[in-house]
Design a protein around this motif. Structure first.
Motif, PDB file in Angstrom:
ATOM      1  N   ALA A  75       0.830  -1.209   0.000  1.00 52.97           N
ATOM      2  CA  ALA A  75       0.000   0.000   0.000  1.00 52.97           C
ATOM      3  C   ALA A  75       0.862   1.256   0.000  1.00 52.97           C
ATOM      4  O   ALA A  75       0.592   2.220  -0.721  1.00 52.97           O
ATOM      5  N   GLN A  76       1.925   1.252   0.794  1.00 51.69           N
ATOM      6  CA  GLN A  76       2.822   2.405   0.816  1.00 51.69           C
ATOM      7  C   GLN A  76       3.572   2.542  -0.501  1.00 51.69           C
ATOM      8  O   GLN A  76       3.845   3.651  -0.969  1.00 51.69           O
ATOM      9  N   GLU A  77       3.920   1.430  -1.113  1.00 53.99           N
ATOM     10  CA  GLU A  77       4.578   1.492  -2.413  1.00 53.99           C
ATOM     11  C   GLU A  77       3.667   2.139  -3.453  1.00 53.99           C
ATOM     12  O   GLU A  77       4.107   2.960  -4.264  1.00 53.99           O
ATOM     13  N   ALA A  78       2.379   1.767  -3.425  1.00 50.95           N
ATOM     14  CA  ALA A  78       1.437   2.359  -4.384  1.00 50.95           C
ATOM     15  C   ALA A  78       1.284   3.851  -4.147  1.00 50.95           C
ATOM     16  O   ALA A  78       1.218   4.642  -5.100  1.00 50.95           O
ATOM     17  N   ASP A  79       1.228   4.259  -2.874  1.00 51.18           N
ATOM     18  CA  ASP A  79       1.127   5.695  -2.578  1.00 51.18           C
ATOM     19  C   ASP A  79       2.380   6.433  -3.046  1.00 51.18           C
ATOM     20  O   ASP A  79       2.291   7.560  -3.556  1.00 51.18           O
ATOM     21  N   ALA A  80       3.540   5.815  -2.877  1.00 50.00           N
ATOM     22  CA  ALA A  80       4.783   6.461  -3.310  1.00 50.00           C
ATOM     23  C   ALA A  80       4.809   6.610  -4.831  1.00 50.00           C
ATOM     24  O   ALA A  80       5.204   7.653  -5.358  1.00 50.00           O
ATOM     25  N   ARG A  81       4.393   5.563  -5.553  1.00 42.09           N
ATOM     26  CA  ARG A  81       4.357   5.661  -7.013  1.00 42.09           C
ATOM     27  C   ARG A  81       3.372   6.723  -7.470  1.00 42.09           C
ATOM     28  O   ARG A  81       3.626   7.457  -8.433  1.00 42.09           O
ATOM     29  N   GLN A  82       2.235   6.826  -6.773  1.00 36.59           N
ATOM     30  CA  GLN A  82       1.262   7.845  -7.135  1.00 36.59           C
ATOM     31  C   GLN A  82       1.812   9.245  -6.904  1.00 36.59           C
ATOM     32  O   GLN A  82       1.582  10.160  -7.710  1.00 36.59           O
ATOM     33  N   ALA A  83       2.565   9.432  -5.823  1.00 35.89           N
ATOM     34  CA  ALA A  83       3.166  10.744  -5.554  1.00 35.89           C
ATOM     35  C   ALA A  83       4.198  11.093  -6.622  1.00 35.89           C
ATOM     36  O   ALA A  83       4.258  12.236  -7.103  1.00 35.89           O
ATOM     37  N   VAL A  84       5.021  10.126  -7.008  1.00 35.14           N
ATOM     38  CA  VAL A  84       6.017  10.382  -8.047  1.00 35.14           C
ATOM     39  C   VAL A  84       5.338  10.674  -9.383  1.00 35.14           C
ATOM     40  O   VAL A  84       5.723  11.591 -10.116  1.00 35.14           O
TER      41      VAL A  84
END
Length: 495
Positions: A75-84
Motif C-alpha cells: 500500500a505504501q509502495e502504491a502511494d509512493a508511485r502515485q506521488a512520483v
C-alpha cells in the motif's frame, strides 16, 4: 519523434529511504526488507555483513542483531508511485503505470520545451531524488523497450537502431512471461532477447504462449502500444508522514518541497494556477493531541511553479515557532484559477516582467509581514484620506479600482507629495494657525464637501507658508467651530 522515459522505483516501504531532511543521525545499522519472511532487498551495509537475498529473518538477526527489519508494504509502495507520478505530470500529461513498480512517460512532445532529452532526464532524476527515492531511469522509442532498459538499468537509447542493439543484449528473464520457463530457456541456451528472437515463433508460441511474443514485439516496435494515462484528481491534497518528530520549523522545508513538487505536477496537468495554499503541520495524536498548525500562503499573482512557493514557505517557516513537535505535513490548494497563457511579446520588458515584480513583493511580504508591504488603492472620492488608501500587496485590486481617477477639476489643483496618515490639530496664536512658526495662507481656499453617506466632511483647504518658506497643506473646519473659532489642521507637506 516519439520517445518514452521509464522509471523503475524500488519495491520498498518508505521507511527504507532516509531523506536528507530527516533528523536521523546517519548511522547505518543495516536495513533489510522482508517478503514472506525472506530477504527481498538489503542495504549496502547489510550486504557487507553477509545478508543475501532469500535469507530468512533468523539468519539476518544472527549476522546483524541491531538491523532495522521492515516488512514489505504494497500500500505504501502504491502511494509512493502515485506521488512520483503526480510530480512527473509537469513534464507530460501522458504518464502511465507499468508492471513491477515502473512509471512510463511519453515525452516526445516535451523535448524542445525542456531543452532536450538529457536536460529532461536530469530534471526527472532531481525530482525523484527530492521526493526521497532513487530510481533506475531509461529512455527509448518504445514504451516496452524503455521498460526493459529501466529494469536492467541499461541507460538511454534514443534511436531505434541503438535500442535494437541494447535489447538484443538483455537477459531473457527480464520479461515476466519468460520466467516460468527459465529452466527450459537455460536448457536450450537461450539467454538473451537476441537469442529469443532467433527461435521459431510458432513453436515458441505453443510452448510459452502469446503474451511473451506480444511483449517482445512491443519492445522492438513491431506492434502498437496502448496505455491508460494517470488522471490527476479534481482537487489537490497531499500528505507526508515524517520519519521522526521535528522540533525546528526550518527542517520542514524539504518535506514541504516534496509536497510542492506534487502540486506543480497537478497544476500543470489540470492547466491551473494556484492563488492560495495552506500547509498543515500535524502534531502528536492520542491523549496529547493538538490541532494542526496552519501556514497559509496567499499569492498576489497566481503561479504554477514550485520555486517561488518554496521561497515563500521558507520565509514563513523561518518566522514560525513550533509549539509542539511535528509528525506529518499536509498541503492543500485552496484557491486556483485557469492558467494564463505565457507572454507572447517579441522583446522582453526591461528590468523584468510584471510577474517578477509581483514575486519580489510576495517574498518581501513573507519576510516582513503582509501588513508592512502595501500597495495603493485609489478611490474616486473628494476626501483626500479616502482617495489615498493603502492595502496589503496580496489583496486583490480590481482593474476598475486600480484605474480610479479623481474628477478633472480636482486633478488640476496642487496636491502635496506627502499626505499625513492623520491630520494634526494646529495651535492658534494671534488668530493664526501655528506650526513651528505662524502660517501665512498662500492660496485661495479649496472647498471640499463630501461624505454625506458615511459622515459628512466640510473643509476649506489652503496652501500655507511658514517663516522658513516651507509649504504646508492645511484646512479649516467649517462645521462645529465652537466658541474658540475655527479649528485648523495640518494634512500634508509639499516637497
Amino acid at each position: 519523434m516519439r520517445l518514452w522515459i521509464a522509471l523503475h522505483l524500488p519495491r520498498l516501504p518508505l521507511e527504507v529511504f532516509t531523506p536528507s531532511w530527516s533528523t536521523d543521525t546517519g548511522t547505518d545499522v543495516g536495513t533489510v526488507v522482508l517478503e514472506q519472511e525472506r530477504v527481498l532487498v538489503a542495504s549496502p551495509y547489510a550486504q557487507d555483513a553477509g545478508v543475501r537475498t532469500g535469507m530468512r529473518r533468523g539468519g539476518v538477526l544472527m549476522l546483524l542483531p541491531d538491523a532495522r527489519i521492515h516488512e514489505r508494504a504494497p500500500a505504501q509502495e502504491a502511494d509512493a508511485r502515485q506521488a512520483v507520478a503526480l510530480a512527473l505530470l509537469q513534464y507530460t500529461p501522458q504518464v502511465a503505470e507499468g508492471e513491477e513498480s515502473t512509471l512510463l512517460m511519453d515525452v516526445g512532445a516535451s523535448l524542445r520545451l525542456f531543452g532536450g532529452i538529457r536536460a529532461l532526464c536530469r530534471r526527472v532524476r532531481a525530482n525523484v531524488r527530492a521526493l526521497g527515492f532513487t530510481a533506475s531511469l531509461a529512455c527509448a522509442p518504445t514504451a516496452r523497450g524503455a521498460w526493459l532498459l529501466a529494469r536492467a538499468n541499461a541507460g538511454r537509447a534514443v534511436r531505434m537502431e541503438a535500442l535494437l542493439r541494447r535489447l538484443d543484449r538483455l537477459a531473457v528473464l527480464l520479461m515476466p512471461p519468460a520466467r516460468p520457463y527459465a529452466a527450459w530457456f537455460d536448457g536450450i541456451g537461450c539467454h538473451t532477447l537476441g537469442d529469443l528472437r532467433r527461435l521459431p515463433r510458432p513453436g515458441l508460441q505453443r510452448r510459452c504462449g502469446r503474451e511473451l511474443l506480444d511483449l517482445l514485439d512491443a519492445a522492438y516496435g513491431l506492434v502498437p502500444e496502448l496505455y491508460e494515462w494517470i488522471a490527476p484528481p479534481e482537487t489537490f491534497r497531499a500528505r507526508l508522514e515524517l520519519y521522526d518528530r521535528i522540533d525546528d520549523a526550518d527542517l520542514l522545508l524539504a518535506g514541504a518541497q516534496c509536497l510542492l513538487l506534487q502540486l506543480t505536477g497537478w497544476l500543470c496537468a489540470r492547466q491551473l494556477a494556484v492563488e492560495r495554499i495552506t500547509l498543515q503541520l500535524e502534531h502528536e495524536r492520542g491523549r496529547v493531541a493538538r490541532p494542526p498548525t496552519s501556514v497559509e500562503v496567499v499569492l498576489a499573482e497566481p503561479t504554477w511553479r514550485d520555486e517561488h512557493l518554496v521561497r515563500l514557505l521558507k520565509e514563513r517557516l523561518g518566522r514560525l515557532t513550533l509549539e509542539a513537535p511535528v509528525i506529518g505535513l499536509a498541503l492543500e490548494a485552496l484557491q486556483v484559477r485557469p492558467m494564463a497563457p505565457p507572454n507572447a511579446s517579441l522583446f522582453p520588458e526591461p528590468g523584468g516582467s510584471e510577474e517578477d515584480r509581483m514575486r519580489m513583493l510576495e517574498l518581501l511580504a513573507a519576510r516582513l509581514g503582509p501588513e508592512n508591504v502595501l500597495q495603493p488603492l485609489p478611490l474616486a472620492d473628494y476626501r483626500p484620506e479616502q482617495a489615498n488608501v493603502w492595502v496589503p500587496v496580496q489583496q486583490k485590486v480590481s482593474a476598475r479600482a486600480r484605474n480610479a481617477q479623481l474628477p478633472p477639476d480636482v486633478l488640476s489643483l496642487p496636491r502635496p507629495t506627502w499626505l499625513l496618515a492623520r491630520p494634526i490639530a494646529l495651535l492658534m496664536r494671534d488668530h493664526r494657525p501655528f506650526y513651528g512658526s505662524p502660517l501665512r495662507m498662500a492660496s485661495n481656499p479649496e472647498r471640499i464637501e463630501a461624505g454625506w453617506w458615511d459622515g459628512p466632511e466640510t473643509r476649506d483647504y489652503f496652501i500655507a507658508e511658514g517663516l522658513d518658506h516651507t509649504l504646508y497643506w492645511v484646512y479649516r473646519e467649517r462645521v462645529g467651530m465652537g466658541e474658540d473659532g475655527p479649528k485648523w489642521f495640518l494634512h500634508g507637506l509639499f516637497g
